[in-house]
Design a protein around this motif. Structure first.
Motif, mmCIF file in Angstrom:
data_model
loop_
_atom_site.group_PDB
_atom_site.id
_atom_site.type_symbol
_atom_site.label_atom_id
_atom_site.label_comp_id
_atom_site.label_asym_id
_atom_site.label_seq_id
_atom_site.Cartn_x
_atom_site.Cartn_y
_atom_site.Cartn_z
ATOM 1 N N GLY A 163 1.187 -1.369 -0.385
ATOM 2 C CA GLY A 163 -0.321 -0.099 -0.331
ATOM 3 C C GLY A 163 0.619 1.539 0.273
ATOM 4 O O GLY A 163 1.877 1.408 0.564
ATOM 5 N N ILE A 164 0.543 2.030 -0.610
ATOM 6 C CA ILE A 164 1.598 3.946 -0.949
ATOM 7 C C ILE A 164 1.091 4.867 -0.552
ATOM 8 O O ILE A 164 -0.374 4.834 -0.919
ATOM 9 C CB ILE A 164 1.632 3.551 -2.476
ATOM 10 N N ARG A 759 -4.604 8.026 11.662
ATOM 11 C CA ARG A 759 -4.331 6.487 11.101
ATOM 12 C C ARG A 759 -5.057 5.413 9.805
ATOM 13 O O ARG A 759 -5.846 5.481 10.460
ATOM 14 C CB ARG A 759 -3.694 5.899 11.984
ATOM 15 N N GLY A 760 -4.082 6.066 8.997
ATOM 16 C CA GLY A 760 -5.067 4.940 8.339
ATOM 17 C C GLY A 760 -4.968 2.980 8.491
ATOM 18 O O GLY A 760 -3.910 2.782 9.447
ATOM 19 N N LEU A 761 -5.810 2.775 8.465
ATOM 20 C CA LEU A 761 -6.074 0.773 9.085
ATOM 21 C C LEU A 761 -4.615 0.082 8.909
ATOM 22 O O LEU A 761 -4.368 0.179 9.694
ATOM 23 C CB LEU A 761 -6.854 0.021 8.146
ATOM 24 N N GLN A 767 -0.513 -5.953 8.460
ATOM 25 C CA GLN A 767 -1.046 -7.743 7.372
ATOM 26 C C GLN A 767 -2.504 -8.187 7.291
ATOM 27 O O GLN A 767 -3.098 -9.052 6.218
ATOM 28 C CB GLN A 767 -0.419 -8.261 8.501
ATOM 29 N N ASP A 768 -3.146 -6.507 7.202
ATOM 30 C CA ASP A 768 -4.669 -7.544 6.919
ATOM 31 C C ASP A 768 -4.732 -6.552 5.781
ATOM 32 O O ASP A 768 -5.416 -5.096 5.554
ATOM 33 C CB ASP A 768 -5.574 -6.313 8.348
ATOM 34 N N LYS A 769 -4.395 -7.225 4.100
ATOM 35 C CA LYS A 769 -4.131 -6.346 2.947
ATOM 36 C C LYS A 769 -5.784 -5.698 2.940
ATOM 37 O O LYS A 769 -5.980 -4.344 2.507
ATOM 38 C CB LYS A 769 -3.927 -7.009 2.095
ATOM 39 N N ARG A 774 -9.137 0.434 1.826
ATOM 40 C CA ARG A 774 -10.566 1.730 3.018
ATOM 41 C C ARG A 774 -10.207 3.001 3.495
ATOM 42 O O ARG A 774 -9.666 3.519 3.594
ATOM 43 C CB ARG A 774 -10.782 1.251 4.550
ATOM 44 N N ASN A 775 -10.835 3.575 2.084
ATOM 45 C CA ASN A 775 -10.839 4.615 2.492
ATOM 46 C C ASN A 775 -12.369 6.023 3.150
ATOM 47 O O ASN A 775 -12.364 7.535 3.586
ATOM 48 C CB ASN A 775 -11.263 5.417 0.640
#
Length: 954
Positions: A163-164, A759-761, A767-769, A774-775
């Motif tokens: 993720g970026i 904080r983004g998830l 490890q939870d791709k 999730r936006n």
């Protein structure tokens, strides 16, 4: 035998040729004091270039590449702190036949001696990140206003699974940028460009460039006519654009072919049909299109007014934006080559000038599917910092090591703020303040927006004494009622203002807009310009205005509006560049850095004037490093619509994941449709519901501010006291104050540990791709999962519960297992908030303002299911004594196996510190469901006087 001899001879000849090829194409390298220099000249396998590796710490390496023989960039960095500390435990340089390797205590950086590619590895030899090979497009010579530079491009190879995030704040609702997205890094109202990306593979890239930059999939967008178009009548080559009377749809003004939709700026207005009044029109685009490609296509819209889009009969967009402030959105579609799709767009322009463009991205070619690029308009070098860490938080800490820490904002800033566009008189702002206190609605800060000056005196920073007869008495009265006051201080100066001649004579302004005669929109219209914060004398002069006219009478905080700088909302980029000519160099080179320098002048000015009063700056635009100047951003002039509220969630998360922690938006949205000005019953109820949901979301951000155009935004002006909307807004405000101890401790963690509050998830659950994209959810600090409600009339919404932990409803205490998506009820009064297992959550009393009482009694909720830790931080709240060590911490630790809560000895002290207090410990578990709305039967009450203690929870 002879054949074997021939074979051996051939192999030897091949080896000799290869060796010769290798020797003639290998680069030369040399050791430098903190790294290496690798040079290519006349190589068949690389462009001519010099590559420098500069080791800053064991986890940070600067990479700089320039055309062979060119000098390294020599100017002092505006982003990197002057006091940058090198912290290198070990540094070893070694080489092989094909590489040169720089190893530190934490990582290894490898440069190919064949082609110059740089790759980063951990100490186990696992690749983290790497460059693609530079080529002839990496350095394209260019110039502007006599400034010679290169158009810069660097491709990187990324992992398809990572993720970026980061890159500032954008309005496209995109969370994860590793999906072939194009991101424009430029400063614009509602758009913030910060050239820092953060990866779930625990690295970051600070792209060290100030110019307008494209990131991600940087291929040029295609015009509409790159599709195969067909009109609604079946003619090839265009869509049918029908201009009709918006009030009498059967009245057609005209119909014409349009194959390019490009009405992006004021200079494009002449392209509209002559004689058609757009303010009375609706434009219907109809026909079909097909693509010459198969794969994911992205349609990029820029628009003002109302915009609806249907593809194959499915409505895929319903948007609105006020005329002067065009918005953007994207539509993704998977298309098959040559398959025909029907399209219909209904556009209702809003006002005089109107804006609408439509371009698209074609599917990513196979060869570029794992490429992420930075493409900048101007620079002397490819220049970036690679930052490694054991976590995403550690990477952000590295970014702040480079660009500066974020100070702790004043305690009052974590209360509720009330604003509107705008309080027009002293009597009006004083009346609103009095009404809040009369109704006992908690509040700390009231905000004075623009135009408090006389009409022609924009830039003087002086009140209009006819409307504000005694500003000093006004500020004192607000202070006596326990309000702080923030004021709008534009960096703009009218030619007719009382300070213009001084700034002009000292060459502290950009003169071009004056000579162009471009007028603003106030009153009769005034020619105006902006001061130049790249000139230190101009920064000092600007601060002197603020100090003499505002700070000396007690103004507490600064609202830096239009800090892009927004010379005019809708002139094109070329015009903007011609107007904005900083003293330091060309506008092309320094386009994005105005807000950084603007904040610098105010921060340094106030700290020099009053070293012990915390600076607070709210700014519409932001750049890398600006966090060190006590600057927070808000998301600009967004619209009061459900889709805009949802867009803010991903925008705020990515802003925070850019290493810049303080962010907010206008709760309620800024721009308002006419239907809400004099609403019918249905629109009035929607307005109340919209504001309720926005308040509920805003309570869980670093700053909680209600603001916007008419209708007035005070809770009592939105709904009466017996209405669910009013009750909901007051509940959200009260909850904000109950969470003060938690929120202020997060602010301390942000300073001392370089933490991120929003904080983004992926930050806590890498490890939870399932959570990467999730936006519409985020974590507020380590404990709270926030899921705003962004749909009208929604009674439920889907929530992703990250795996690896359990979650408890904040209000009821009911437990939910992680690792699943569930449909959760969303009653009008609340948005879903869940607490992570192992959390230790302090809940304080309701207060009328943050300094009303000391939290001598705290409810401390402890959530079963995992070990936990929380550090309760306190200081004096308003000064910089915390920088000198004057603060206290109380550490709480929970052992889930023994159900034991340990409270450590208090560490530190400060003037006015509580020496004795009570903690009410409340244990929440699957069998003991209690929450903020469900009182516990009997909490465990202890008196704490600074000495360690333990409590068994049950």
């Amino acid at each position: 035998m002879r054949n074997l001899t021939y074979a051996l001879s051939g192999l030897m000849l091949f080896a000799i040729v290869q060796q010769g090829f290798s020797q003639t194409n290998k680069a030369h390298y040399e050791k430098m004091p903190s790294g290496i220099k690798v040079s290519f000249k006349n190589s068949e396998t690389s462009i001519d270039q010099d590559i420098y590796l500069d080791v800053v710490t064991d986890k940070i390496v600067r990479v700089t590449a320039v055309p062979a023989g060119a000098a390294l960039p020599g100017q002092t960095s505006l982003v990197i702190v002057d006091s940058l500390r090198r912290q290198v435990k070990s540094l070893a340089v070694s080489s092989t036949d094909s590489t040169v390797n720089v190893q530190t205590a934490n990582m290894q950086t490898v440069v190919s001696l064949i082609n110059g590619k740089v790759e980063f590895f951990d100490l186990k030899g696992q690749s983290i990140f790497k460059e693609a090979k530079r080529n002839s497009s990496s350095f394209l010579a260019n110039s502007y206003q006599g400034d010679a530079f290169y158009h810069i491009n660097q491709d990187f190879i990324v992992n398809a699974e990572e993720g970026i995030y980061g890159l500032g704040q954008h309005q496209n609702a995109v969370m994860n940028y590793n999906r072939g997205k194009q991101v424009s890094l430029l400063q614009y109202n509602t758009e913030i460009g910060i050239p820092f990306l953060l990866s779930t593979n625990n690295y970051g890239i600070l792209w060290h460039n100030y110019s307008i930059t494209k990131a991600g999939d940087v291929r040029p967008l295609l015009p509409l006519n790159a599709f195969k178009l067909q009109s609604k009548e079946g003619e090839p080559g265009w869509l049918t654009a029908t201009y009709v009377n918006r009030n009498k749809g059967e009245e057609v003004y005209l119909s014409r072919p349009e194959s390019i939709i490009d009405y992006g700026y004021l200079t494009d207005q002449h392209k509209f049909p002559k004689g058609v009044n757009l303010a009375e029109s609706k434009v219907i685009y109809a026909g079909s299109f097909s693509s010459p490609y198969t794969g994911k296509h992205v349609l990029h819209f820029k628009y003002s007014g109302y915009m609806k889009v249907w593809i194959d009969g499915e409505q895929v967009a319903d948007r609105w934006r006020q005329s002067w402030n065009a918005g953007t959105f994207e539509i993704e579609r998977d298309l098959q080559k040559d398959k025909i799709h029907q399209i219909r767009m209904e556009w209702i322009p809003d006002g005089g000038e109107s804006y609408f463009t439509l371009n698209w991205q074609s599917p990513i070619p196979e060869a570029r599917k794992n490429v992420f690029s930075f493409n900048s308009e101007a620079g002397d070098a490819i220049d970036y910092y690679f930052v490694q860490g054991a976590s995403m938080d550690e990477v952000i800490a590295g970014y702040r090591h480079l660009s500066g820490k974020a100070p702790i904002m004043p305690l009052w800033s974590f209360g509720f703020w009330q604003s509107r566009e705008r309080y027009k008189t002293q009597a009006e702002i004083e009346a609103v303040a009095a009404e809040f206190r009369k109704r006992e609605i908690p509040i700390d800060n009231i905000v004075q927006d623009w135009s408090y000056w006389t009409e022609n005196d924009w830039g003087s920073q002086k009140f209009d004494v006819k409307r504000f007869p005694d500003p000093q008495a006004m500020v004192k009265k607000l202070h006596d009622q326990h309000f702080k006051i923030m004021i709008s201080a534009w960096p703009k100066i009218n030619e007719e203002s009382s300070v213009y001649q001084e700034f002009k004579a000292n060459k502290w302004i950009y003169p071009r807009n004056i000579y162009d005669g471009r007028k603003d929109w106030i009153g009769k219209g005034y020619t105006s310009t902006f001061y130049d914060p790249f000139n230190k004398a101009a920064r000092d002069g600007f601060w002197k205005l603020l100090d003499n006219n505002l700070f000396k009478i007690g103004i507490d905080a600064w609202w830096m509006d239009a800090s892009e700088p927004d010379i005019h909302s809708n002139i094109d980029l070329d015009e903007r560049k011609s107007v904005f000519q900083p003293a330091i160099g060309s506008s092309v080179r320094y386009y994005n850095v105005f807000p950084l320098q603007n904040a610098k002048g105010i921060y340094e000015g106030q700290r020099e004037t009053d070293p012990n009063k915390r600076v607070f700056i709210l700014t519409r635009s932001f750049f890398a490093g600006q966090q060190r100047y006590a600057a927070a951003a808000w998301s600009g002039d967004i619209a009061s619509r459900w889709h805009d509220m949802k867009d803010q969630i991903a925008g705020g998360i990515n802003f925070s994941m850019s290493g810049t922690p303080y962010w907010t938006m206008d709760a309620g949205g800024f721009l308002v449709e006419n239907r809400f000005h004099k609403p019918d019953a249905a629109d009035l109820e929607e307005w109340r519901e919209l504001n309720s949901r926005w308040y509920q979301y805003g309570a869980f951000l670093p700053l909680f501010r209600a603001h916007g155009q008419y209708p007035y935004r005070e809770p009592y002006n939105i709904a009466p006291v017996d209405h669910p909307a009013y009750k909901s807004m007051i509940y959200a405000i009260n909850l904000r104050y109950k969470l003060l101890a938690y929120n202020y401790s997060l602010a301390a963690k942000t300073f001392f540990d370089d933490y991120s509050m929003i904080r983004g998830l992926a930050m806590d659950f890498p490890q939870d791709k399932d959570g990467f994209d999730r936006n519409d959810q985020y974590l507020w600090g380590p404990s709270l999962l926030i899921s705003p409600v962004t749909e009208k009339g929604a009674s439920s919404r889907k929530i992703h519960f990250p795996k690896g932990t359990s979650w408890y409803d904040l209000y009821s205490g009911k437990m939910v297992a992680g690792g699943q998506d569930l449909l959760i009820a969303t009653p009008y009064e609340r948005i879903p908030v869940y607490v992570r297992a192992g959390a230790i959550l302090p809940i304080g009393p309701v207060m009328q303002y943050t300094a009303e009482k000391k939290p001598d009694v705290l409810d401390v909720y402890v959530y079963a299911g995992a070990n936990g830790h929380f550090s309760l931080y306190e200081d004096e709240g308003s000064n910089y004594n915390y920088e000198k060590g004057k603060y206290s911490r109380i550490d709480f630790s929970y052992d889930n196996s023994t159900k034991t809560l340990s409270v450590a000895n208090r560490q530190g002290d400060f003037d006015g510190m509580l020496t004795k207090r009570k903690f009410n410990f409340i244990f929440v578990s699957d069998s003991n469901a209690v929450g903020l709305d469900v009182s516990p039967a009997k909490p465990t009450v202890v008196t704490y006087a600074g000495k360690a203690l333990q409590v068994k929870l049950k």
